[in-house]
Scaffold this active site. Structure first.
Site, PDB file in Angstrom:
ATOM      1  N   HIS A  80      -7.913  -5.331   0.299  1.00  0.00           N
ATOM      2  CA  HIS A  80      -6.514  -4.782   0.413  1.00  0.00           C
ATOM      3  C   HIS A  80      -5.830  -5.455   1.694  1.00  0.00           C
ATOM      4  O   HIS A  80      -6.384  -5.101   2.850  1.00  0.00           O
ATOM      5  CB  HIS A  80      -7.084  -3.472   0.722  1.00  0.00           C
ATOM      6  CG  HIS A  80      -5.985  -2.452   0.712  1.00  0.00           C
ATOM      7  ND1 HIS A  80      -4.981  -2.136  -0.292  1.00  0.00           N
ATOM      8  CD2 HIS A  80      -5.303  -1.710   1.834  1.00  0.00           C
ATOM      9  CE1 HIS A  80      -4.145  -1.197  -0.067  1.00  0.00           C
ATOM     10  NE2 HIS A  80      -4.259  -1.045   1.445  1.00  0.00           N
TER      11      HIS A  80
ATOM     12  N   SER B 213       0.866  -1.118  -0.102  1.00  0.00           N
ATOM     13  CA  SER B 213       0.118   0.062   0.149  1.00  0.00           C
ATOM     14  C   SER B 213       0.860   1.219  -0.014  1.00  0.00           C
ATOM     15  O   SER B 213       1.711   1.444  -0.945  1.00  0.00           O
ATOM     16  CB  SER B 213      -0.882  -0.091   1.175  1.00  0.00           C
ATOM     17  OG  SER B 213      -2.077   0.834   0.905  1.00  0.00           O
TER      18      SER B 213
END
Ligand code: GCU
Length: 417
Positions: free
Chosen positions: A397, A256
């Protein structure tokens, strides 16, 4: 009460995003032309790896530094290392664990960080290593109570915050699996390098460098992503002093926001032989010009301290940005790059992440390397493992065991481990 306030704040931030009219519809992706990879500013096309390295690559490095991430200072500061603990019987005897304090200093002021390392006890001899930041502190990556709290955490999280809980992100750090495959791991909390809040720059390594002025920021001054990238290079400096580490086999893995920093670190520091970006999205592997999911405007508003000030002029003006992220991936060539997406992580634009990996191909081909040969995305759990690698997995995610299994396969292929 504090948790409740935090929760309400998160809800408010999320609803601000929702109001921004984020595009998740592929049919609404605008037509775009990517900036040229091989065409130099003087109009000439590079046709060899040598020309790329001499002419075009430096131009792109300059554009990324001046328009996106800011300039990493040429000066260096002192870094001192102190071994805090060593446990030769970690992970049930399979690894040696070291915790090492890093003190960054300019003589007047200092900041501290703690590196956590696991080194397999077998095989004997030098081993490859994965470098990567953790989000919530070294203590969050394991349930081992001897692992110390990372110093940066106390700057960003009040006592009692869930991030203080030991082992809260063990899922992202499957140490047994990594060690079992013969790799060492070196991780540090990213808050130790730049505590991730705009007002905390004064506690970051940036504040130690010559020319730092808390009142004044130049448009191309480096910011948090630049600092995190620099921090990972300082970890490599330390790894070079460790007798068990094979310094020709250093991989960096970032998730990320740390996937963004890993790519920028990989572009700048050739000692990273494999660069892995996991779910890195906007400002990471995803193409800005698709404006799918998070956009430049959204990211600059939510995280004004990540990118350089110049980058803010491209809010909602993606087409004016002189670069796009296929070029960032290409800057890593001929070293290996791997991009990983998650199906439900639309915020990070999986297709944009894939296309950047695809569109970096022409530079890798200058070196005769294996690129992604079609712009159709592979199916779920069908990793591509050339010199440019890619996978998309089911789910959200995150960093999962599946992701790590692919990273280890990719490293195994290229490090011949
Ligand atoms: C936010 C941010 C992303 C970032 C992510 C993360 O969602 O918008 O750009 O990648 O945080 O780092 O987890």
């Amino acid at each position: 009460m504090k948790n409740l306030t935090y929760f309400i704040l998160c809800l408010a931030v999320t609803s601000i995003y929702a109001q921004q009219n984020v595009n998740y519809d592929e049919s609404k992706v605008p037509a775009y032309t990517l900036p040229e990879l091989l065409k130099c500013q003087n109009g000439e096309m590079v046709t060899t790896a040598e020309e790329w390295e001499k002419q075009r690559r430096p131009e792109l490095m300059e554009l990324f530094a001046s328009h996106v991430y800011g300039r990493t200072p040429a000066e260096s500061i002192d870094v001192y290392h102190e071994l805090l603990t060593e446990n030769p019987e970690a992970l049930g005897g399979k690894a040696t664990c070291r915790q090492v304090k890093f003190t960054f200093s300019n003589g007047n002021k200092k900041t501290e960080a703690i590196l956590l390392m696991y080194i397999p006890n077998k095989p004997k001899g030098k081993v490859p290593v994965f470098v990567g930041y953790n989000f919530n502190g070294n203590h969050s990556t394991t349930t081992d109570t001897t692992i110390l709290y990372s110093p940066g955490l106390r700057l960003v999280r009040e006592p009692g915050h869930p991030d203080w809980e030991r082992g809260n992100q063990t899922n992202r750090w499957p140490y047994d699996m990594i060690i079992g495959r013969g790799y060492a791991v070196a991780t540090m909390c990213y808050h130790d390098i730049f505590p991730d809040k705009p007002e905390l720059k004064d506690h970051s390594v940036i504040s130690l460098f010559p020319g730092y002025d808390p009142q004044k920021t130049a448009p191309d001054d480096w910011q948090a992503i630049g600092a995190w990238a620099l921090g990972s290079s300082r970890i490599v400096d330390f790894l070079e002093t460790q007798k068990e580490i094979d310094t020709d086999k250093i991989a960096i893995m970032g998730h990320s926001r740390q996937g963004k920093a890993a790519l920028w670190a990989g572009a700048q520091d050739p000692r990273f032989r494999i660069v892995i970006s996991n779910n890195s999205g906007c400002g990471g592997a995803a193409l800005f010009r698709r404006k799918f999911g998070e956009t430049i405007e959204i990211i600059n508003k939510a995280f004004p301290h990540w990118f350089c000030e110049n980058f803010h002029q491209y809010n909602n003006k993606e087409e004016w940005l002189p670069v796009d992220q296929h070029q960032l991936l290409a800057l890593i060539a001929p070293r290996k790059v791997y991009v990983a997406s998650a199906e439900e992580d639309l915020w990070a634009d999986p297709r944009g992440e894939f296309l950047a990996a695809y569109d970096a191909g022409p530079v890798y081909r200058l070196y005769g390397l294996e690129t992604i040969n079609q712009d159709k995305m592979p199916g779920l759990h069908k990793p591509i493992m050339g010199d440019i690698g890619y996978h998309i997995r089911a789910g959200k995610h995150d960093v999962t065991e599946y992701d790590w299994a692919c990273f280890l396969d990719f490293a195994g292929k290229h490090f011949k481990n």
